[in-house]
Design a protein around this motif. Structure first.
Motif, short mmCIF file in Angstrom:
data_model
loop_
_atom_site.label_atom_id
_atom_site.label_comp_id
_atom_site.label_asym_id
_atom_site.label_seq_id
_atom_site.Cartn_x
_atom_site.Cartn_y
_atom_site.Cartn_z
N GLN A 1 0.83 -1.20 0.00
CA GLN A 1 0.00 0.00 0.00
C GLN A 1 0.87 1.26 0.00
O GLN A 1 0.54 2.25 -0.66
N LEU B 1 1.94 1.88 -3.49
CA LEU B 1 0.85 2.46 -4.26
C LEU B 1 0.72 3.96 -3.98
O LEU B 1 0.58 4.78 -4.90
N ASP C 1 -7.85 -4.98 -11.08
CA ASP C 1 -8.21 -3.94 -10.12
C ASP C 1 -6.98 -3.13 -9.69
O ASP C 1 -7.03 -1.91 -9.55
N GLU D 1 -6.08 0.87 -10.15
CA GLU D 1 -5.72 1.75 -9.03
C GLU D 1 -4.38 2.43 -9.28
O GLU D 1 -4.19 3.60 -8.93
N THR E 1 -5.03 5.33 -11.45
CA THR E 1 -5.69 6.40 -10.70
C THR E 1 -4.69 7.13 -9.80
O THR E 1 -4.75 8.36 -9.65
N LYS E 2 -3.76 6.38 -9.20
CA LYS E 2 -2.73 7.00 -8.36
C LYS E 2 -1.81 7.88 -9.19
O LYS E 2 -1.39 8.96 -8.76
#
Length: 226
Positions: free
Chosen positions: A70, A73, A151, A155, A158-159
């Protein structure tokens, strides 16, 4: 000899991808027995055999924790230092990060090259490096978080580019020897000036160098097997 990884354990091989240790075995080489990992790389449907004693040197490591995944990310959305416009320097810096192979290093490569691509189209070598790093990041994070790869891919995008966000690049360091345009001259057959020919030779040299670096560990395996 004790081994760092176990059979069926998922590992990251920085220059190859996420894999699974399928076997740990001994093989006679000259007059000594060498312990090997047999690792299956799903992304390329390939088996690699790596001497246990060389695993750390090659950067092979276990999948990161969910927390570390995480953090990687989130790093994609952070501001970062200026990007050099010298593609050769930029390429070498990112290639060195790939060899180190931590999940944050890989995320840094993806962030750097994605944002550079928004300024100018990436040269061929950098595009290949970006694709490899992005695939590795997607695979490791999906394993670490137990999520579908599609998925995770969504993401990551999007990041990198949140809806309505402005560019995160502070500025680009412009060097006198910025030759991004010359690197792409080989795509345009009409651009055949002497300078373009010279730059094309530079690209060939670096392409050969990069191929040699990425295949170095496979060459080692071939030597060990004979």
């Amino acid at each position: 000899m004790d081994t760092k990884f176990n059979i069926e354990q998922k590992v990251v091989y920085p220059s190859q991808g996420v894999g699974v240790v399928k076997e740990i075995f001994e093989k006679q080489f000259k007059e000594e027995k060498i312990l090997y990992y047999k690792i299956y790389i799903e992304a390329s449907d390939m088996i690699v055999m790596v001497p246990v004693s060389k695993a750390d040197e090659l950067g092979i490591r276990q999948i990161v924790s969910a927390e570390e995944a995480q953090e990687a990310l989130n790093l994609l959305s952070d501001e970062f230092e200026p990007i050099t416009s010298d593609w050769k320097l930029r390429y070498q810096m990112n290639l060195d990060l790939l060899k180190k192979g931590t999940v944050k290093d890989i995320a840094t490569i993806v962030r750097c090259l994605y944002n550079r691509s928004k300024v100018k189209e990436l040269p061929i070598l950098e595009r290949k490096l970006y694709d490899s790093a992005k695939k590795l990041l997607e695979d490791e994070i999906s394993y670490a978080l137990g999520r579908n790869v599609k998925d995770v891919e969504a993401e990551i995008h999007t990041k990198l580019e949140p809806p309505g966000a402005v560019s995160k690049i502070k500025h680009i360091i412009q060097l006198d020897d910025d030759e991004d345009d010359d690197l792409m001259d080989d795509v345009d057959e009409k651009s055949s000036s002497a300078k373009g020919d010279s730059d094309g030779e530079d690209e060939d040299d670096i392409d050969d160098s990069a191929d040699n670096e990425m295949d170095a560990d496979n060459d080692f395996d071939d030597e060990e097997e004979f």
